[in-house]
Scaffold this motif. Structure first.
Motif, short mmCIF file in Angstrom:
data_model
loop_
_atom_site.label_atom_id
_atom_site.label_comp_id
_atom_site.label_asym_id
_atom_site.label_seq_id
_atom_site.Cartn_x
_atom_site.Cartn_y
_atom_site.Cartn_z
N ASP A 140 48.90 51.18 34.60
CA ASP A 140 47.46 51.34 34.44
C ASP A 140 46.96 50.84 33.09
O ASP A 140 45.90 50.20 32.99
N ASP A 141 47.75 51.11 32.04
CA ASP A 141 47.32 50.69 30.69
C ASP A 141 47.19 49.18 30.57
O ASP A 141 46.38 48.69 29.77
N ILE A 142 47.96 48.46 31.36
CA ILE A 142 47.88 46.99 31.29
C ILE A 142 46.51 46.53 31.77
O ILE A 142 45.88 45.65 31.17
N TYR A 143 46.04 47.14 32.88
CA TYR A 143 44.74 46.75 33.43
C TYR A 143 43.58 47.22 32.55
O TYR A 143 42.57 46.53 32.44
N THR A 144 43.71 48.38 31.95
CA THR A 144 42.57 48.95 31.21
C THR A 144 42.53 48.54 29.75
O THR A 144 41.46 48.56 29.14
N ARG A 145 43.65 48.17 29.17
CA ARG A 145 43.67 47.86 27.74
C ARG A 145 44.11 46.42 27.44
O ARG A 145 43.44 45.69 26.73
N THR A 146 45.25 46.03 28.03
CA THR A 146 45.79 44.70 27.70
C THR A 146 45.05 43.58 28.41
O THR A 146 44.72 42.55 27.80
N LEU A 147 44.74 43.77 29.68
CA LEU A 147 44.19 42.69 30.48
C LEU A 147 42.82 42.19 30.01
O LEU A 147 42.59 40.97 29.96
N PRO A 148 41.86 43.09 29.68
CA PRO A 148 40.57 42.57 29.22
C PRO A 148 40.68 41.59 28.06
O PRO A 148 39.91 40.63 27.96
N ALA A 149 41.69 41.81 27.20
CA ALA A 149 41.85 40.89 26.07
C ALA A 149 42.34 39.52 26.51
O ALA A 149 42.08 38.50 25.85
N LEU A 150 43.04 39.45 27.65
CA LEU A 150 43.57 38.18 28.13
C LEU A 150 42.49 37.32 28.79
O LEU A 150 42.70 36.12 29.00
N THR A 151 41.37 37.94 29.16
CA THR A 151 40.35 37.20 29.89
C THR A 151 39.71 36.10 29.05
O THR A 151 39.15 35.15 29.59
N TYR A 152 39.78 36.22 27.72
CA TYR A 152 39.20 35.17 26.87
C TYR A 152 39.99 33.87 26.99
O TYR A 152 39.43 32.77 26.90
N LYS A 153 41.29 33.99 27.20
CA LYS A 153 42.13 32.80 27.34
C LYS A 153 42.25 32.39 28.80
O LYS A 153 42.39 31.20 29.10
N HIS A 154 42.19 33.36 29.71
CA HIS A 154 42.38 33.10 31.14
C HIS A 154 41.11 33.53 31.87
O HIS A 154 41.01 34.66 32.34
N GLU A 155 40.19 32.61 31.98
CA GLU A 155 38.88 32.92 32.55
C GLU A 155 38.98 33.37 34.01
O GLU A 155 38.20 34.20 34.48
N TYR A 156 39.96 32.82 34.72
CA TYR A 156 40.06 33.16 36.14
C TYR A 156 40.37 34.65 36.33
O TYR A 156 40.04 35.24 37.36
N VAL A 157 41.01 35.27 35.34
CA VAL A 157 41.29 36.70 35.43
C VAL A 157 39.98 37.49 35.39
O VAL A 157 39.80 38.46 36.13
N MET A 158 39.04 37.06 34.55
CA MET A 158 37.73 37.74 34.49
C MET A 158 37.00 37.59 35.82
O MET A 158 36.38 38.55 36.31
N HIS A 159 37.08 36.41 36.43
CA HIS A 159 36.44 36.24 37.74
C HIS A 159 37.09 37.17 38.78
O HIS A 159 36.39 37.74 39.63
N ALA A 160 38.41 37.32 38.71
CA ALA A 160 39.09 38.22 39.64
C ALA A 160 38.63 39.66 39.43
O ALA A 160 38.39 40.40 40.39
N ILE A 161 38.48 40.06 38.17
CA ILE A 161 38.02 41.42 37.85
C ILE A 161 36.63 41.66 38.42
O ILE A 161 36.35 42.69 39.05
N LEU A 162 35.73 40.71 38.20
CA LEU A 162 34.35 40.87 38.67
C LEU A 162 34.29 40.86 40.19
O LEU A 162 33.49 41.59 40.79
N ALA A 163 35.14 40.05 40.84
CA ALA A 163 35.17 40.00 42.29
C ALA A 163 35.61 41.35 42.87
O ALA A 163 35.00 41.89 43.79
N LEU A 164 36.69 41.90 42.31
CA LEU A 164 37.19 43.18 42.80
C LEU A 164 36.18 44.29 42.56
O LEU A 164 35.91 45.10 43.46
N SER A 165 35.62 44.33 41.38
CA SER A 165 34.67 45.39 41.04
C SER A 165 33.45 45.34 41.96
O SER A 165 32.96 46.38 42.43
N SER A 166 32.97 44.14 42.26
CA SER A 166 31.81 44.00 43.16
C SER A 166 32.14 44.49 44.56
O SER A 166 31.36 45.23 45.18
#
Length: 902
Positions: free
Chosen positions: A20-46
């Motif tokens: 869980d900590d990877i998704y809530t703490r580590t992953l958001p920081a990776l989205t700046y380098k890996h934009e597709y991860v941010m799109h995946a997050i927004l898709a799931l949340s929607s």
């Protein structure tokens, strides 16, 4: 920003478990380098919000999904450069997998994304990309073991109906993958029907893993909407996901599991709709009825993974409701009037006519006993029944009980598959592996051996329903079995390996006796010897049709019941043979301490008979034959005695100075391939289970390096003795044929087909060689307090570590010879080697080669994980404990290396 916040608080995946900590703490920081991860997050949340609010899926969710998939495909088209790249890929796969499960037409996407998760995980493991995620092969089940005690029990009636539904489909299966998928589904339902929630969960994970490993063409076959049979199977699978959601919701142990189920339930409805009017419609009655019941009892926005814990209670499940109680099967009004409640919606008939809503008052919470308490109660009941059984049997016995009427015993001796017995054996072996380790872990909170063993015990009890100890009643073997055992021993030349009985003397004895009769006129020692040999043969050759109905444990119990009478046979060869056979039978059961007691009884008979000396002259050929057999018995005893002495670093029972150590006339002292590989045996030559020259060397190693007298040697004298013994061992190894040198096997120069032809004797010689090498050079670290304060020579310690590495590599190559009957023979070699590498890593975590040692420990875990991949009823507890123990060693070693690197 709102969608990102929703992802962090409610919508992020709970797989892989414990991340869980990877998704809530580590992953958001990776989205700046890996934009597709941010799109995946927004898709799931929607998508998650759309299902929870009951609104239509927003166009933005699909757009973000498309962008995420495009970016993920580009990332997977090239190897990840570093661990964070792999983390981003794996996270995106899991996020998009979860989003697929929320889409009303997302079944195919869900399975394909699930396969993507497996692909990326395999890539990370193969390329050793240890990022933030915990993804080793066993992490999921190991993590979930802590939740096993919380698993609810699903109503077995649901599973029974499901099994009947699948049975209708079975005759229609045509494709191999359909049959495989069908059997996996049945395994889950059978476990649910048996109220084995833990087993059901494990079988469900097997289905998920199968989707990942199946060839692409077979997955397409299962997902083909035109294939009616595969669609029926998929409907059953999706229904299972819904039924087991009270259990799978516990994968999110640190938060409320808010995983909408409406999408997956809609997939079942879609399949039923497509099959409407077709022949296969009749096979969808069960999935359709279960889904309709769940949906009818739940609002669209309330369909989350934990919802069925309550809703399935209304279908009869005994799972606990979220507010702490279990719902009654009838509403309060019907219960008070003692009438059947039809449970109609929105109100049952009685409440409808009374114009009142149905009220279901939860049953009071009953205090739940822990697994340990339940096991203690069960064992207490078993003991009570055993006492009653013994009392009843005693009442039927006459005052003058014969050999056939000894009382039965519940004995740890024969419960080699019992978990408590295994724990005792494991602790005994562990205490003699590396004394420094055994002492250190008692005060090491990081290791916490007791917590580890308790956890493994609880897990084993929950998964495999530990059975009570077996009641072994003494029983003398029938004459036909004795005759068959004597014939087998003779015709197969077993005297060459185990010269434990004079086969000619026993055959004559049997011909002249009435073994099946009352026993009058037959010596106790004679009967005991015949029964012991029959037990040994029928145990090692139980697969032979002639021995199919044998009960070797019962025969050994019969011999043990007359042990007090054997003790007074001071010069009886048959008594000596019986005692040695008993020791050889019992030691591999994980009971070496009991075997030692039997050997201690035998040693005095050996000296009384003069077996420790070579006769200068013989009065006759018969006398010569008899004394040669006595010498063969002496050497059998000698080899076992010296092995046990060196393993425990305790004095042997036989002092070499009191014995004539001239090797037997028929002993093959010159090493040849014949001694290492499986070949036809001949009673005209003696091989023994191992090399007698190694046995004599073990005696010298103990006497010169580990005895009380040797501990007073100076450092220089001690190092000189180590060099001399090392040279003796090396000289012995040099006489082995080139294809049979242990170093060649470990280095890989010996091909696999040669390894498969190795005999157990050859394996014993190789492993004992490495054990001797370890003991010789390990002695450089012991001695007087002054010597212990000095650092041992680096060359000696490195040779110790190399012996440990070689042992583990060797065991990995001969894994086909590791089975329950041989495990305890090699257990101490395995434990000592694993512990040695663990202590080396802890002492020098930055040293070169540490990662290779960790990889070697991991490969050893894999060996026992594969050995454990059998039916639960065949699961061997020692394999389970060893796997968990070495896994703990490896985990702590990895942590030590990581901390040293930082």
């Amino acid at each position: 920003m709102y969608l990102l916040q929703h992802f962090i608080t409610d919508a992020h995946p709970h797989l892989p478990v414990g991340n869980d900590d990877i998704y809530t703490r580590t992953l958001p920081a990776l989205t700046y380098k890996h934009e597709y991860v941010m799109h995946a997050i927004l898709a799931l949340s929607s998508s998650h919000l759309a299902l929870l609010t009951g609104s239509a899926l927003p166009v933005e969710a699909l757009r973000h999904r498309q962008l995420a998939l495009r970016g993920l495909n580009e990332a997977m088209s090239q190897a990840p450069g570093e661990a964070t790249d792999a983390d981003a890929m794996l996270a995106a796969c899991y996020i998009l997998t979860f989003q697929s499960s929320y889409m009303l037409d997302g079944l195919s996407d869900y399975i394909m994304m699930l396969r993507g998760c497996g692909l990326v995980t395999t890539l990370m493991l193969q390329q050793n990309l240890h990022g933030s995620f915990s993804i080793d092969a066993n992490s999921h089940i190991k993590y979930m073991e802590a939740q096993f005690g919380r698993f609810p029990t699903i109503d077995s009636r649901i599973a029974s109906d499901g099994i009947r539904s699948l049975n209708l489909v079975k005759p229609l299966l045509r494709h191999p993958v359909e049959e495989v998928f069908y059997q996996l589904l049945v395994d889950v339902l059978v476990s649910v029907e048996q109220s084995a929630s833990c087993a059901a969960y494990v079988h469900l994970t097997n289905i998920m893993n199968k989707f990942i490993t199946l060839p692409q063409c077979e997955v397409h076959h299962l997902l083909d909407p035109e294939n009616q049979i595969s669609q029926v199977l998929m409907a059953h699978f999706l229904t299972l996901l819904a039924i087991l959601s009270p259990i799978t919701s516990l994968e999110a142990t640190n938060r409320f599991c808010n995983v909408p189920m409406a999408g997956m339930l809609a997939w079942v409805v879609n399949i039923c709709t497509r099959m409407s009017g077709k022949k296969s419609q009749q096979y969808l009655v069960w999935p359709k009825s279960v889904v309709e019941t769940i949906r009818a009892n739940t609002s669209r926005t309330d369909l989350t993974a934990d919802t069925p814990v309550t809703r399935l209670s209304e279908m009869g499940t005994t799972a606990p409701a979220p507010y702490g109680g279990r719902l009654r099967s009838a509403c309060d009004r019907c219960r008070q009037r003692k009438i059947r409640c039809d449970r109609a919606k929105p109100a049952c008939e009685a409440c409808h006519f009374a114009s009142t809503p149905c009220i279901f008052t939860p049953l009071p919470i009953q205090p739940r006993k822990s697994v340990r308490e339940q096991l203690q109660d069960t064992r207490a009941e078993v003991r009570r029944l055993e006492e009653a059984l013994r009392a009843e049997r005693g009442a039927r016995q006459s005052p003058s009980a014969s050999l056939h009427q000894s009382s039965g015993l519940v004995n740890d001796l024969f419960d080699s598959r019992g978990f408590d017995v295994t724990l005792k054996a494991f602790r005994w072996h562990l205490a003699y592996c590396t004394p420094a380790f055994a002492a250190s872990i008692q005060s090491d909170p990081a290791f916490d051996l007791e917590e580890l063993l308790d956890r493994v015990a609880d897990s084993f009890d929950l998964q495999f329903r530990t059975k009570p100890a077996r009641v072994v009643l003494p029983k003398w073997p029938p004459r036909r079995l004795i005759e068959a055992s004597l014939e087998y021993f003779s015709s197969n030349g077993l005297y060459s390996i185990h010269p434990v009985v004079d086969i000619d003397a026993l055959t004559c004895l049997l011909d002249a006796s009435d073994f099946d009769g009352s026993g009058v006129g037959t010596s106790i020692a004679d009967r005991a010897c015949l029964a012991a040999l029959t037990a040994m043969i029928t145990r090692i050759r139980r697969q032979e049709p002639a021995f199919a109905d044998a009960d070797p444990d019962a025969y050994v119990q019969a011999v043990l019941s007359v042990l007090s009478q054997l003790m007074v046979e001071h010069t009886n060869v048959r008594a000596l043979e019986a005692l040695i056979i008993l020791a050889l039978y019992i030691a591999p059961l994980g009971q070496p301490q009991t075997a030692e007691i039997l050997l201690a009884m035998a040693v005095r008979i050996i000296f009384n008979l003069g077996a420790h000396r070579t006769g200068p002259t013989y009065e006759s050929t018969a006398h010569k034959h008899q004394h040669q057999h006595l010498r063969a018995l002496f050497w059998t005893f000698y080899a076992v005695d010296k092995e046990m002495s060196l393993r425990k670093c305790q004095p042997p029972m036989i002092n070499d100075a009191d014995c004539d150590l001239t090797l037997p006339e028929r002993y093959v002292a010159q090493s040849s391939e014949h001694q290492f590989f499986t070949s036809e045996l001949s009673s005209k030559e003696l091989l023994y289970p191992s090399d007698l020259r190694l046995a004599m060397l073990k005696s010298r190693v103990y006497h010169l390096l580990y005895s009380e007298q040797s501990l007073s040697h100076s450092r220089a004298r001690r190092l000189q003795l180590i060099r001399e013994l090392d040279q003796e061992l090396n000289d012995l190894k040099s006489q082995f044929p080139s294809a049979c040198k242990p170093d060649a096997v470990v280095s890989g120069n010996v091909p696999d087909y040669f390894i498969h032809d190795l005999s157990l004797r050859g394996v014993n010689v190789h492993l004992e060689y490495y054990h001797c090498l370890s003991k010789i050079h390990g002695a450089s670290a012991i001695g007087t307090p002054v010597l212990q304060s000095l650092s041992p020579p680096s060359t000696s310690m490195e040779l110790c570590y190399q012996a440990a590495r070689s042992t583990l590599i060797y065991l990995r190559r001969i894994r086909h010879l590791i089975f329950p009957e041989t495990f305890w023979i090699y257990a101490q070699f395995l434990l000592t080697s694993s512990i040695s590498l663990y202590m080396r890593i802890l002492s020098a975590p930055t040293q070169c080669g540490v990662q290779d040692d960790i990889h070697l420990l991991e490969s050893t875990i894999d060996v026992f994980h594969q050995l454990n991949c059998v039916e639960p009823s065949k699961r061997f507890p020692p394999f389970v404990i060893i796997e968990a123990f070495i896994q703990r060693l490896t985990l702590l070693a990895e942590q030590s290396v990581s901390e040293a690197a930082n």
